[in-house]
Scaffold this motif. Sequence first.
Motif, mmCIF file in Angstrom:
data_model
loop_
_atom_site.group_PDB
_atom_site.id
_atom_site.type_symbol
_atom_site.label_atom_id
_atom_site.label_comp_id
_atom_site.label_asym_id
_atom_site.label_seq_id
_atom_site.Cartn_x
_atom_site.Cartn_y
_atom_site.Cartn_z
ATOM 1 N N ARG A 103 24.204 42.998 39.743
ATOM 2 C CA ARG A 103 25.648 42.813 39.582
ATOM 3 C C ARG A 103 26.545 43.933 39.578
ATOM 4 O O ARG A 103 26.224 44.886 38.876
ATOM 5 C CB ARG A 103 25.873 42.284 38.245
ATOM 6 N N PRO A 104 27.655 44.009 40.455
ATOM 7 C CA PRO A 104 28.420 45.141 40.350
ATOM 8 C C PRO A 104 29.086 45.094 39.174
ATOM 9 O O PRO A 104 29.392 44.168 38.452
ATOM 10 C CB PRO A 104 29.524 45.022 41.344
ATOM 11 N N LYS A 105 29.616 46.412 38.725
ATOM 12 C CA LYS A 105 30.280 46.425 37.317
ATOM 13 C C LYS A 105 31.716 46.046 37.405
ATOM 14 O O LYS A 105 32.427 46.461 38.430
ATOM 15 C CB LYS A 105 30.236 47.954 36.867
ATOM 16 N N THR A 106 32.206 45.142 36.821
ATOM 17 C CA THR A 106 33.572 44.502 36.897
ATOM 18 C C THR A 106 34.283 44.783 35.415
ATOM 19 O O THR A 106 33.818 44.757 34.589
ATOM 20 C CB THR A 106 33.468 43.197 37.066
ATOM 21 N N ASN A 107 35.599 45.509 35.715
ATOM 22 C CA ASN A 107 36.473 45.708 34.618
ATOM 23 C C ASN A 107 37.329 44.799 34.615
ATOM 24 O O ASN A 107 37.869 44.023 35.793
ATOM 25 C CB ASN A 107 36.982 47.086 34.894
ATOM 26 N N ALA B 217 41.818 50.099 44.583
ATOM 27 C CA ALA B 217 42.441 49.431 43.557
ATOM 28 C C ALA B 217 43.528 48.576 44.039
ATOM 29 O O ALA B 217 43.774 47.508 43.754
ATOM 30 C CB ALA B 217 43.219 50.702 42.888
ATOM 31 N N LEU B 218 43.964 49.041 45.349
ATOM 32 C CA LEU B 218 44.830 48.266 45.958
ATOM 33 C C LEU B 218 44.483 46.774 46.622
ATOM 34 O O LEU B 218 45.003 45.912 46.424
ATOM 35 C CB LEU B 218 45.386 48.970 47.195
ATOM 36 N N ALA B 219 43.066 46.991 47.016
ATOM 37 C CA ALA B 219 42.490 45.645 47.290
ATOM 38 C C ALA B 219 42.427 44.724 46.101
ATOM 39 O O ALA B 219 42.400 43.515 46.231
ATOM 40 C CB ALA B 219 41.154 45.845 47.806
ATOM 41 N N ALA B 220 42.139 45.263 44.881
ATOM 42 C CA ALA B 220 41.931 44.448 43.697
ATOM 43 C C ALA B 220 43.269 43.863 43.223
ATOM 44 O O ALA B 220 43.290 42.531 42.698
ATOM 45 C CB ALA B 220 41.331 45.159 42.482
ATOM 46 N N LEU B 221 44.430 44.582 43.527
ATOM 47 C CA LEU B 221 45.807 44.355 43.201
ATOM 48 C C LEU B 221 45.959 42.952 43.942
ATOM 49 O O LEU B 221 46.564 41.953 43.764
ATOM 50 C CB LEU B 221 46.834 45.370 43.363
ATOM 51 N N ALA B 222 45.795 43.090 45.526
ATOM 52 C CA ALA B 222 46.153 41.987 46.176
ATOM 53 C C ALA B 222 45.409 40.933 45.981
ATOM 54 O O ALA B 222 45.875 39.760 45.941
ATOM 55 C CB ALA B 222 45.713 42.659 47.632
ATOM 56 N N GLY B 223 44.058 41.045 45.576
ATOM 57 C CA GLY B 223 43.273 39.853 45.102
ATOM 58 C C GLY B 223 43.828 39.137 44.116
ATOM 59 O O GLY B 223 43.950 37.695 43.842
ATOM 60 N N ASN B 224 44.323 39.920 42.889
ATOM 61 C CA ASN B 224 44.816 39.366 41.718
ATOM 62 C C ASN B 224 46.112 38.811 42.002
ATOM 63 O O ASN B 224 46.555 37.825 41.514
ATOM 64 C CB ASN B 224 44.729 40.418 40.599
ATOM 65 N N ARG B 225 46.837 39.344 42.593
ATOM 66 C CA ARG B 225 48.328 38.869 43.366
ATOM 67 C C ARG B 225 48.189 37.447 43.770
ATOM 68 O O ARG B 225 48.641 36.476 43.356
ATOM 69 C CB ARG B 225 48.843 39.684 44.183
ATOM 70 N N ASP B 226 47.043 37.366 44.845
ATOM 71 C CA ASP B 226 46.976 36.075 45.314
ATOM 72 C C ASP B 226 46.255 35.078 44.416
ATOM 73 O O ASP B 226 46.723 33.849 44.464
ATOM 74 C CB ASP B 226 45.750 36.414 46.572
ATOM 75 N N LEU B 227 45.378 35.526 43.574
ATOM 76 C CA LEU B 227 44.707 34.474 42.447
ATOM 77 C C LEU B 227 46.041 33.749 41.683
ATOM 78 O O LEU B 227 45.940 32.717 41.296
ATOM 79 C CB LEU B 227 43.812 35.463 41.591
ATOM 80 N N ARG C 295 49.601 34.078 30.660
ATOM 81 C CA ARG C 295 49.061 34.364 29.585
ATOM 82 C C ARG C 295 47.549 34.036 29.383
ATOM 83 O O ARG C 295 47.126 32.929 29.692
ATOM 84 C CB ARG C 295 49.540 33.835 28.139
ATOM 85 N N ARG C 296 46.649 34.901 28.844
ATOM 86 C CA ARG C 296 45.195 34.745 28.760
ATOM 87 C C ARG C 296 44.347 34.924 29.999
ATOM 88 O O ARG C 296 43.310 34.637 30.073
ATOM 89 C CB ARG C 296 44.733 33.459 28.118
ATOM 90 N N ARG C 297 45.214 35.173 31.053
ATOM 91 C CA ARG C 297 44.356 35.457 32.279
ATOM 92 C C ARG C 297 43.891 36.517 32.486
ATOM 93 O O ARG C 297 44.486 37.633 32.148
ATOM 94 C CB ARG C 297 45.346 35.034 33.647
ATOM 95 N N ASN C 298 42.318 36.470 33.074
ATOM 96 C CA ASN C 298 41.992 37.867 33.205
ATOM 97 C C ASN C 298 42.018 38.308 34.591
ATOM 98 O O ASN C 298 41.608 37.538 35.564
ATOM 99 C CB ASN C 298 40.500 37.869 32.755
ATOM 100 N N LEU C 299 42.201 39.447 34.894
ATOM 101 C CA LEU C 299 42.248 40.373 36.118
ATOM 102 C C LEU C 299 41.287 41.251 36.222
ATOM 103 O O LEU C 299 41.110 41.906 35.148
ATOM 104 C CB LEU C 299 43.642 40.731 36.427
ATOM 105 N N HIS C 300 40.585 41.316 37.502
ATOM 106 C CA HIS C 300 39.534 42.496 37.439
ATOM 107 C C HIS C 300 40.144 43.423 38.359
ATOM 108 O O HIS C 300 40.932 43.464 39.230
ATOM 109 C CB HIS C 300 38.561 41.609 38.403
ATOM 110 N N PHE C 301 39.404 44.662 38.145
ATOM 111 C CA PHE C 301 40.188 45.870 38.912
ATOM 112 C C PHE C 301 38.463 46.706 38.923
ATOM 113 O O PHE C 301 37.733 46.826 37.984
ATOM 114 C CB PHE C 301 41.052 46.765 38.230
ATOM 115 N N PRO C 302 38.324 47.566 39.763
ATOM 116 C CA PRO C 302 37.504 48.593 40.348
ATOM 117 C C PRO C 302 37.310 49.831 39.507
ATOM 118 O O PRO C 302 38.341 49.943 38.789
ATOM 119 C CB PRO C 302 37.278 48.572 41.825
ATOM 120 N N ASP C 303 35.879 50.307 39.393
ATOM 121 C CA ASP C 303 36.079 51.574 38.789
ATOM 122 C C ASP C 303 36.547 52.692 39.687
ATOM 123 O O ASP C 303 36.078 52.661 40.890
ATOM 124 C CB ASP C 303 34.462 51.989 38.610
ATOM 125 N N VAL C 304 37.782 53.030 39.206
ATOM 126 C CA VAL C 304 38.380 54.468 40.066
ATOM 127 C C VAL C 304 38.621 55.435 38.962
ATOM 128 O O VAL C 304 39.037 55.241 38.048
ATOM 129 C CB VAL C 304 39.443 53.671 40.597
#
Length: 186
Positions: free
Chosen positions: A8-12, A89-99, A22-31
């Motif tokens: 499993r990849p490490k997810t932050n 990080a940019l890819a994760a931001l795009a994914g979270n924005r879409d989510l 409120r209370r939504r969790n967003l994931h980001f990479p190890d950078v």
Amino acid sequence: MDSLSAKRPKTNQVRIIGGQWRRRNLHFPDVAGLRPTPDRVRETLFNWLGQRLDGLRCLDLFAGSGALGFEAASRGAREVVMVERDRQALAALAGNRDLLGATQVSLVAADGLSWLAGEAGRFDLIFLDPPFGSDLLPAALAQAATRLAPEGKIYAEFGVRPDLEGWHVLREGRAGLSHFCLLEPA
């Protein structure tokens, strides 16, 4: 550790603490250098700002996890521009924005200081939380001052307090190794 968890990849993740998401969790990479603003610090900051940011134009210059920018969007900001140069990080931001369906959030793939030197426009609130341990804050503060709308404010987070000559410190605090403050031009 079983073989399944080893693969499993490490997810932050970071949690939005207020507003419509409120209370939504967003994931980001190890950078390297990416340390999201902790919940407690964000809660303090948004208490200082009055909880709602309705109609404001915000800039999250070193967006990283997007914790500050998504929090601003969740609390009613009209527009949030997130600038980030790291591709992961940019890819994760795009994914979270879409989510979230955060249509008021725009992403810019660029070096923060170079982007500020261009035609960035004016912002009511600018978040400056450069990579931890970097020396980017003094230059970012100087350039961000030219991008503030009338009565605009800057939130700055840092390990070592920079020279804040020319700035009025409205509020400041500390959490662990991080110091943070809300500024306006003197």
